[in-house]
Design a protein around this motif. Structure first.
Motif, PDB file in Angstrom:
ATOM      1  N   VAL A   2      -9.416  13.596  -3.751  1.00 43.34           N
ATOM      2  CA  VAL A   2      -8.974  12.809  -2.591  1.00 43.34           C
ATOM      3  C   VAL A   2      -7.650  13.342  -2.062  1.00 43.34           C
ATOM      4  O   VAL A   2      -7.475  13.524  -0.847  1.00 43.34           O
ATOM      5  N   ARG A   3      -6.689  13.594  -2.950  1.00 47.72           N
ATOM      6  CA  ARG A   3      -5.389  14.118  -2.503  1.00 47.72           C
ATOM      7  C   ARG A   3      -5.550  15.482  -1.834  1.00 47.72           C
ATOM      8  O   ARG A   3      -4.965  15.744  -0.779  1.00 47.72           O
ATOM      9  N   TRP A  34      -1.478   3.159  -6.942  1.00 45.74           N
ATOM     10  CA  TRP A  34      -0.973   4.488  -7.278  1.00 45.74           C
ATOM     11  C   TRP A  34      -2.036   5.386  -7.913  1.00 45.74           C
ATOM     12  O   TRP A  34      -1.771   6.563  -8.164  1.00 45.74           O
ATOM     13  N   GLN A  35      -3.224   4.852  -8.161  1.00 39.43           N
ATOM     14  CA  GLN A  35      -4.240   5.645  -8.856  1.00 39.43           C
ATOM     15  C   GLN A  35      -4.523   6.973  -8.153  1.00 39.43           C
ATOM     16  O   GLN A  35      -4.500   8.039  -8.771  1.00 39.43           O
ATOM     17  N   PHE A  36      -4.791   6.927  -6.853  1.00 36.32           N
ATOM     18  CA  PHE A  36      -5.162   8.150  -6.135  1.00 36.32           C
ATOM     19  C   PHE A  36      -3.950   9.011  -5.780  1.00 36.32           C
ATOM     20  O   PHE A  36      -4.101  10.135  -5.332  1.00 36.32           O
ATOM     21  N   ILE A  37      -2.765   8.484  -5.994  1.00 37.52           N
ATOM     22  CA  ILE A  37      -1.546   9.248  -5.723  1.00 37.52           C
ATOM     23  C   ILE A  37      -1.070   9.976  -6.974  1.00 37.52           C
ATOM     24  O   ILE A  37      -0.596  11.114  -6.914  1.00 37.52           O
ATOM     25  N   ARG A  38      -1.229   9.342  -8.137  1.00 40.93           N
ATOM     26  CA  ARG A  38      -0.611   9.863  -9.368  1.00 40.93           C
ATOM     27  C   ARG A  38      -1.595  10.458 -10.381  1.00 40.93           C
ATOM     28  O   ARG A  38      -1.284  11.425 -11.053  1.00 40.93           O
ATOM     29  N   MET A  84      -4.817  14.746   6.854  1.00 34.74           N
ATOM     30  CA  MET A  84      -5.037  13.313   6.981  1.00 34.74           C
ATOM     31  C   MET A  84      -3.923  12.522   6.293  1.00 34.74           C
ATOM     32  O   MET A  84      -3.375  12.960   5.286  1.00 34.74           O
ATOM     33  N   ILE A  85      -3.615  11.352   6.846  1.00 36.69           N
ATOM     34  CA  ILE A  85      -2.716  10.425   6.165  1.00 36.69           C
ATOM     35  C   ILE A  85      -3.518   9.725   5.076  1.00 36.69           C
ATOM     36  O   ILE A  85      -4.573   9.138   5.346  1.00 36.69           O
ATOM     37  N   LEU A  86      -3.031   9.775   3.842  1.00 37.53           N
ATOM     38  CA  LEU A  86      -3.698   9.127   2.723  1.00 37.53           C
ATOM     39  C   LEU A  86      -3.073   7.749   2.497  1.00 37.53           C
ATOM     40  O   LEU A  86      -1.863   7.629   2.333  1.00 37.53           O
ATOM     41  N   TYR A 100       0.854  -1.189   0.000  1.00 34.08           N
ATOM     42  CA  TYR A 100       0.000   0.000   0.000  1.00 34.08           C
ATOM     43  C   TYR A 100       0.889   1.237   0.000  1.00 34.08           C
ATOM     44  O   TYR A 100       2.071   1.179   0.379  1.00 34.08           O
ATOM     45  N   VAL A 101       0.331   2.349  -0.440  1.00 36.98           N
ATOM     46  CA  VAL A 101       1.060   3.614  -0.478  1.00 36.98           C
ATOM     47  C   VAL A 101       0.580   4.478   0.677  1.00 36.98           C
ATOM     48  O   VAL A 101      -0.623   4.556   0.963  1.00 36.98           O
ATOM     49  N   GLU A 102       1.519   5.133   1.344  1.00 34.90           N
ATOM     50  CA  GLU A 102       1.195   6.050   2.446  1.00 34.90           C
ATOM     51  C   GLU A 102       1.722   7.441   2.093  1.00 34.90           C
ATOM     52  O   GLU A 102       2.903   7.610   1.798  1.00 34.90           O
ATOM     53  N   LEU A 103       0.819   8.418   2.137  1.00 35.75           N
ATOM     54  CA  LEU A 103       1.193   9.802   1.853  1.00 35.75           C
ATOM     55  C   LEU A 103       0.859  10.647   3.076  1.00 35.75           C
ATOM     56  O   LEU A 103      -0.306  10.806   3.442  1.00 35.75           O
ATOM     57  N   LEU A 104       1.899  11.184   3.738  1.00 42.41           N
ATOM     58  CA  LEU A 104       1.703  11.982   4.942  1.00 42.41           C
ATOM     59  C   LEU A 104       1.314  13.410   4.566  1.00 42.41           C
ATOM     60  O   LEU A 104       1.749  13.934   3.538  1.00 42.41           O
TER      61      LEU A 104
END
Length: 700
Positions: free
Chosen positions: A79-80, A66-70, A88-90, A38-42
């Motif tokens: 969402v980002r 990576w869909q919601f990240i990239r 929030m942590i994504l 999973y990907v974590e984005l702080l």
């Protein structure tokens, strides 16, 4: 004025920065041992030890983590942006495959991810969102695990897999069969069929002309939730298709985040002293009548393989309140413990004879989350400086240094010993001769009546059924008439004390009903160690309180949780007292203290409450007792896997191995027969002792 190319460049740079800041995290799935990611984005300015909300975004069919990240799709940008704006942590998991529809393995992985996040961060809330396949999957997961989810934002998903016809090859693979072959899976994963599970804020965005995932089931679910006055937002674009605009996506996300559920569940925790595994009707007693406890078991989840953290009271009580093994706390015996006798080969280490203030107790964690914290009954975790009011409880009724009352009749005292004496911190007065269990129940019922308007944690810790064995005369007379030849239990005095506890449980449950609180109260019923040998019998288990075998530590456990239908369910997974701390924090959405949580040995039982056939992410539970006691207990350490129990006795380094699946009475020692298994488990036990800093007994 910026040109389109300049704007595109800034957006691109921002996206590159966010991707660079994202961590791609691998973990081993507890479901099948496979590697998952999973990907974590702080968020910007993230504070490591501060309370934080989690936004979990589930990707659509054919995409990945990576869909919601990239991606620059409108819902992905929304969402980002919302995660960043709200601090929030994504989190964006693969959840098994590009074409996964939240089948059993994906579900287990997401439960595991949430559990891991709560260990690493002081998680306050978990919000789920997703689009298309992800929009359906977040609804499915929320219906399966409402205790883990604080809000759902679904975009263009289905709420009914029974009627949905598209993507059937992928869904069949994910669910483990077709609608005909696995009908229960399709029903369980159809959110529309379980509207009662959606007590959390829920928002939907759908298009009326969506042919890929038609909106009909979502519209029906949304209308059901609105009819029940649940916090619900429905954005239905009648001419819309299979997509969500940036504005609609941000609207449903903000709705869910802003509409924080305020109704926190109450907690009533019944802790009975010295109640053995078979001392109540629903656990097999053929003499003790416990209709109220049996009724609770019928409504809740009954654990067959539940254990106290120690074979004696004080260590188990400390483990319940901290989530840590007694060996880690260095509080490993009843306080003040047994004096060393001439025949003893060891003397005990310099162990801790109180619950240290350095630990964040369950009461302290809940109090910080707005709970009224009430202790009623036995404490036995140190002197006045360590009493309940010093450990996070707003109210202390009856709790002090003593482990047993001088008498069960008012004024509840005789000449005090080191472990028994007058019951302190009771309201002055009281009817002369009032039975202690009944008197404490009066206080517990009164506290429920006084605290109906705020969430409360009632920790009802009975002195009964500990010695002195003093029953109420009316109950003793009743049980004297019911003794029959061949019964396992035949002690009328003890049976009458058990009956008084059952009456007490019934009165508390009745008060919850009368106050309208039953449907919003978590109830736990358990014991602090096994039954005392010769006072009761723990058969078919071997031994009793103070001893190394099953009779010393296996105890009854019943848990009833709001919003989950437990009717008739039993769970065979081994669990232990340390598990209550993380379980209750999770069920009450309490972050606790991140530093303390890192040291917690227990695991949340939430996966078992939702699915009693599930397993927890551990291979063993442990005990360490470097003491002697008057109940024939000697220094030992032990561990229990799902199948085996290994005991190491420190006096002579003797090791015993039992297969509990076929030998619950521990009659056949397999240590010589299975040397490799014995050696491996013994090594595992030694590694654990080193990890928790267990103190060894000291040779004389």
């Amino acid at each position: 004025m910026m040109t389109r190319s300049a704007i595109a460049l800034l957006v691109g740079l921002s996206l590159v920065a966010s991707i660079h800041a994202a961590d791609d995290i691998s973990f081993t799935s507890a479901a099948d041992g496979s590697e998952q990611k999973y990907v974590e984005l702080l968020p910007p300015g993230f504070i490591t030890n501060g309370a934080v909300d989690i936004l979990i975004a589930l990707h659509g069919h054919g995409s990945d983590r990576w869909q919601f990240i990239r991606q620059q799709r409108s819902e992905c940008r929304a969402v980002r942006d919302v995660a960043s704006q709200r601090g929030m942590i994504l989190i964006s998991p693969d959840y098994r495959a590009k074409t996964s529809w939240m089948g059993p393995q994906a579900e287990a992985d997401l439960v595991q991810i949430i559990g891991n996040l709560k260990k690493r961060h002081a998680v306050r809330r978990v919000i789920l969102c997703g689009a298309s396949m992800g929009g359906a999957s977040c609804l499915t997961f929320a219906a399966l695990h409402p205790e883990l989810v604080d809000g759902v934002a679904s975009m263009n998903g289905t709420a009914n897999h029974v009627e949905y016809e598209n993507f059937q090859d992928a869904i069949r693979k994910s669910f483990g069969g077709s609608k005909t072959a696995a009908p229960d899976q399709y029903r369980r994963r159809s959110a529309e069929l379980w509207p009662e599970k959606f007590t959390m804020p829920t928002a939907f965005a759908v298009g009326g002309k969506d042919r890929s995932v038609p909106p009909d089931s979502v519209l029906r679910l949304a209308n059901k939730l609105k009819a029940e006055r649940r916090p619900t937002l429905l954005i239905h674009r009648k001419n819309g298709g299979h997509s969500t605009t940036y504005e609609d996506a941000t609207a449903i996300l903000h709705f869910v985040i802003d509409h924080e559920t305020k109704t926190q569940p109450n907690i009533v925790f019944f802790l009975v002293d010295d109640l053995g595994w078979t001392d109540v009707g629903c656990y097999g007693s053929d003499y003790h009548r416990t209709p109220n406890i049996d009724r609770l078991a019928a409504q809740g989840l009954r654990f067959t393989d539940a254990y106290a953290a120690c074979n004696a009271c004080s260590p188990t009580r400390a483990a319940i309140l901290t989530g840590m093994y007694p060996a880690r706390l260095r509080l490993t015996d009843w306080i003040p413990g047994q004096r060393t006798l001439a025949q003893h080969k060891f003397r005990p280490p310099a162990w801790t004879k109180h619950l240290e203030h350095a630990h964040v107790t369950l009461a302290e964690a809940l109090k910080a989350n707005g709970y009224r914290t009430i202790h009623v009954g036995k404490w036995h975790l140190g002197g006045p400086g360590y009493y309940p009011r010093k450990q996070g409880f707003d109210i202390n009724i009856g709790g002090s240094y003593i482990g047993a009352p001088g008498s069960y009749y008012h004024p509840y005292h005789r000449k005090p010993s080191s472990a028994s004496g007058p019951v302190e911190n009771l309201t002055p007065g009281g009817p002369k001769g009032r039975y202690l269990t009944d008197r404490l129940t009066d206080e517990a019922v009164r506290q429920i009546g006084k605290n109906q308007d705020s969430p409360f944690f009632l920790y009802f810790s009975y002195y009964s059924v500990h010695t002195p064995i003093q029953p109420r005369p009316d109950l003793r007379e009743l049980y004297q008439k019911q003794i029959s030849p061949g019964q396992r239990h035949q002690q009328p005095d003890f049976a009458a004390m058990v009956a008084a506890v059952d009456e007490s449980v019934g009165r508390v449950l009745e008060q919850l009903d009368e106050s309208g609180l039953s449907d919003n109260t978590i109830i736990v019923f358990t014991s602090d160690n096994g039954g005392m040998h010769k006072v009761t019998t723990n058969a078919p288990l071997r031994g009793g309180k103070g001893m190394a075998w099953e009779g010393g530590t296996r105890v009854p456990l019943i848990i009833k949780t709001p919003g989950i239908n437990h009717t008739g369910n039993t769970c065979l997974e081994p669990v232990i007292s340390t598990d209550f701390y993380p379980t209750l924090l999770e069920l009450t959405k309490t972050a606790g203290n991140a530093v303390h949580n890192e040291k917690v040995d227990g695991l949340s039982l939430s996966p078992l409450l939702s699915d009693p056939t599930a397993t927890l992410e551990r291979d063993a539970i442990y005990w360490h007792y470097p003491h002697y006691n008057v109940l024939l207990g000697v220094p030992h350490s032990s561990l229990r896997t799902r199948q085996y129990k290994l005991i190491e006795f420190h006096e002579d380094n003797r090791v015993e191995l039992y297969d509990l699946q076929s030998d619950i009475g521990e009659r056949s020692d397999l240590a010589v027969q299975f040397p490799a298994k014995t050696k491996a488990l013994l090594k595992q036990l030694h590694v654990w002792r080193q990890q928790v800093g267990a103190q060894s007994p000291i040779p004389r």
